[in-house]
Design an enzyme around this catalytic site. Structure first.
Site, PDB file in Angstrom:
ATOM      1  N   ARG A  57       0.847  -1.228  -0.001  1.00 49.81           N
ATOM      2  CA  ARG A  57      -0.083  -0.034  -0.115  1.00 49.81           C
ATOM      3  C   ARG A  57       0.884   1.452  -0.076  1.00 49.81           C
ATOM      4  NH1 ARG A  57      -3.007   3.020   4.667  1.00 49.81           N
ATOM      5  NH2 ARG A  57      -4.084   4.447   3.480  1.00 49.81           N
ATOM      6  N   HIS A 106      -2.927  10.960   0.480  1.00 52.13           N
ATOM      7  CA  HIS A 106      -2.784  10.557   1.741  1.00 52.13           C
ATOM      8  C   HIS A 106      -2.108  11.828   2.290  1.00 52.13           C
ATOM      9  CE1 HIS A 106      -1.279   7.066   4.677  1.00 52.13           C
ATOM     10  NE2 HIS A 106      -0.969   8.168   5.231  1.00 52.13           N
ATOM     11  N   GLU A 129      -7.921   8.495   5.936  1.00 56.92           N
ATOM     12  CA  GLU A 129      -8.046   8.945   7.211  1.00 56.92           C
ATOM     13  C   GLU A 129      -8.533  10.791   7.113  1.00 56.92           C
ATOM     14  OE1 GLU A 129      -4.719   8.795   9.883  1.00 56.92           O
ATOM     15  OE2 GLU A 129      -5.042   6.645  10.168  1.00 56.92           O
ATOM     16  N   ASN A 134      -7.896   1.792   9.773  1.00 60.56           N
ATOM     17  CA  ASN A 134      -6.500   2.264  10.331  1.00 60.56           C
ATOM     18  C   ASN A 134      -6.612   1.972  11.686  1.00 60.56           C
ATOM     19  OD1 ASN A 134      -5.618   2.496   7.858  1.00 60.56           O
ATOM     20  ND2 ASN A 134      -5.062   4.596   8.105  1.00 60.56           N
ATOM     21  N   TYR A 144      -5.039   2.049  15.684  1.00 58.43           N
ATOM     22  CA  TYR A 144      -3.902   2.008  16.622  1.00 58.43           C
ATOM     23  C   TYR A 144      -4.181   1.865  17.986  1.00 58.43           C
ATOM     24  CZ  TYR A 144      -1.016   3.637  12.255  1.00 58.43           C
ATOM     25  OH  TYR A 144      -0.647   3.354  11.288  1.00 58.43           O
ATOM     26  N   GLU A 163      -3.882  -0.046   7.989  1.00 54.33           N
ATOM     27  CA  GLU A 163      -2.549   0.328   8.951  1.00 54.33           C
ATOM     28  C   GLU A 163      -2.812  -0.348  10.208  1.00 54.33           C
ATOM     29  OE1 GLU A 163      -1.854   4.486   9.126  1.00 54.33           O
ATOM     30  OE2 GLU A 163      -1.917   4.651   6.807  1.00 54.33           O
TER      31      GLU A 163
END
Ligand code: FCB
Length: 459
Positions: A77, A121, A166, A296, A298, A356
């Site tokens: 990616r 991005h 995002e 994504n 985290y 991610e």
């Protein structure tokens, strides 16, 4: 040794983005992006760091693709820099910029690695920011134009596309908190307007992709988090609803349900006035029908009602008080399971990819010439296992991309946080695979994560 086997055809890969790794910001006709400008604004980025050189991937992409192949990646990616392709955001395409991505795609395919390409991005051309950036409705047309150019050049070989990465960060960090490019602070309306134009432009680009008739699939990547209240109080539970609305549902609902969540429309209208930038039909266009949702993940968000705070609550630093990364982010693999199951339940019928997941650590080159990162090894194993639990519980998870292939420019935090499974010596730009690279190779090539007898996940 028991192992957790992933479904046949599961996609394993690694992720990067253009501004974070490419460098070569003034080469082959590239235009200025908002991140070039932001990095040059004193006091914005730690140590005054910039992406001018970054990992010099622009000149080293062939060796970097060899590294990906060595890690057993089935997909890579990466993102396309809009300002390389359309230096002022619109007008004639810069062929030399497109040529770079053409060569990268071909190199990946020669190694049997499927390209997964993100269009935005975060590196909007500065010329478009000068016209209002994402707060301007005209940027929707510009993004659609850019997407159309890239699809036309690479669409025959790229099987998976991501429109935006995002959008929450772009809108709220870039146009309200001012901690990301373009660094606009204090204007919630600007952020909501930006978010809306990101949604609409996503829908338009999906439509353009379908109209061009390419063989691949297209989706969007959102940063999402499970939520929990700091206490059992009604006020903290209400804070969870609002924070989930702000962080998750404001982005999920328009794209997947074709409308903004009513409770959050009320909430934001109270804070920011009428949302008059939403024209009839916009949200229907935003819900253009994606082939997959990129997630994504985290860390989870633990929230506490805080009267006087501009949103009415705050997110607790370090979460619920467990182990944290070098950036202070809570390490909570269970949050990934919870999140994927929730998505499968609340937004059924949409295949999911983790686009991610990873961890920043204070990695160092050891005397033996290696980089030992046992915390990352555990982190990744436990998150892979967490994804597996979600699949067992019924989530339609199709793939998993680790952030990141290599250490890189971590936005406003500069080069201190190291997220790679490959270490980069920023003096020499030498790449050194860390211990976690061996774990990744083992998992990717076996399509399975081993479980040690103690119950923890191992390679
Ligand atoms: C995400 C970004 C990515 C990287 C990781 C650590 O928010 O998409 O570029 O910076 O965080």
């Amino acid at each position: 040794m028991d192992e957790l086997r992933f479904p046949d055809g599961f996609t394993w890969g690694l992720a990067t983005s253009a501004y974070q790794i490419e460098g070569a910001v003034d080469r082959d006709g590239r235009g200025e992006s908002v991140w070039d400008r932001y990095c040059r604004t004193p006091g914005k980025v730690v140590d005054g760091a910039t992406g001018d050189v970054a990992c010099d991937h622009y000149d080293r992409f062939e060796a970097d693709v060899d590294l990906l192949a060595d890690l057993g990646a089935g997909s890579y990616r990466f993102s396309v820099s809009w300002a390389r392709v359309l230096p002022t955001g619109t007008g004639p395409a810069n062929t030399r910029g497109l040529d770079f991505y053409d060569r990268l795609v071909d190199r990946l395919l020669e190694h049997g690695i499927a390209p997964t390409v993100t269009l935005n991005h975060w590196d909007l051309p500065q010329a478009l920011q000068d016209e209002g950036g994402w707060t301007a409705r005209a940027t929707v047309e510009r993004f659609d134009e850019y997407a159309g150019v890239v699809f036309a050049r690479l669409g025959d070989r790229v099987v998976r596309w991501i429109t935006h990465n995002e959008p929450w960060c772009v809108a709220f960090l870039g146009y309200w908190r001012g901690v990301h490019a373009p660094g606009v602070s204090g204007d919630l309306v600007a952020a909501l307007r930006a978010a809306h134009h990101l949604h609409l432009s996503h829908g338009r680009a999906v439509r353009t992709y379908r109209e061009q008739g390419h063989p691949g699939e297209i989706g969007i990547t959102l940063n999402l988090a499970p939520h929990s209240p700091d206490s059992d109080s009604d006020a903290d539970r209400e804070a969870v609803r609002l924070s989930d609305g702000y962080f998750n549902r404001w982005f999920l609902d328009p794209v997947l349900r074709g409308s903004y969540p009513d409770d959050m429309v009320d909430h934001f209208s109270r804070l920011a006035g009428p949302l008059d930038f939403v024209a009839p039909g916009d949200t229907a266009e935003a819900a253009a029908g994606i082939d997959f949702l990129g997630v994504n993940y985290y860390q989870p968000r633990v929230v506490r009602a805080t009267p006087g705070h501009d949103l009415g609550y705050e997110v607790l630093e370090g979460g619920s008080g467990g182990a944290t990364t070098s950036m202070g982010w809570e390490i909570a693999p269970g949050g990934l399971t919870e999140l994927l199951i929730r998505l499968a339940h609340d937004y059924p019928g949409t295949p999911l990819f983790v686009t991610e997941n990873g961890v920043a650590l204070e990695d160092r080159l050891a005397d033996d010439g290696a980089v030992h990162d046992p915390v990352r090894v555990d982190f990744l194993r436990n998150h892979f296992a967490a994804a597996h639990r979600a699949i067992e519980a019924g989530a339609d998870l199709r793939g998993y991309f680790v952030w990141s292939l290599m250490d890189n420019f971590e936005w406003a935090l500069g080069y201190r946080p190291r997220f790679g499974v490959v270490y980069v010596d920023f003096q020499t730009l030498r790449r050194i695979p860390k211990d976690s690279a061996a774990l990744v190779r083992a998992v990717f090539t076996r399509n399975a994560v081993g479980m040690d007898p103690g119950g923890g996940a191992s390679a």
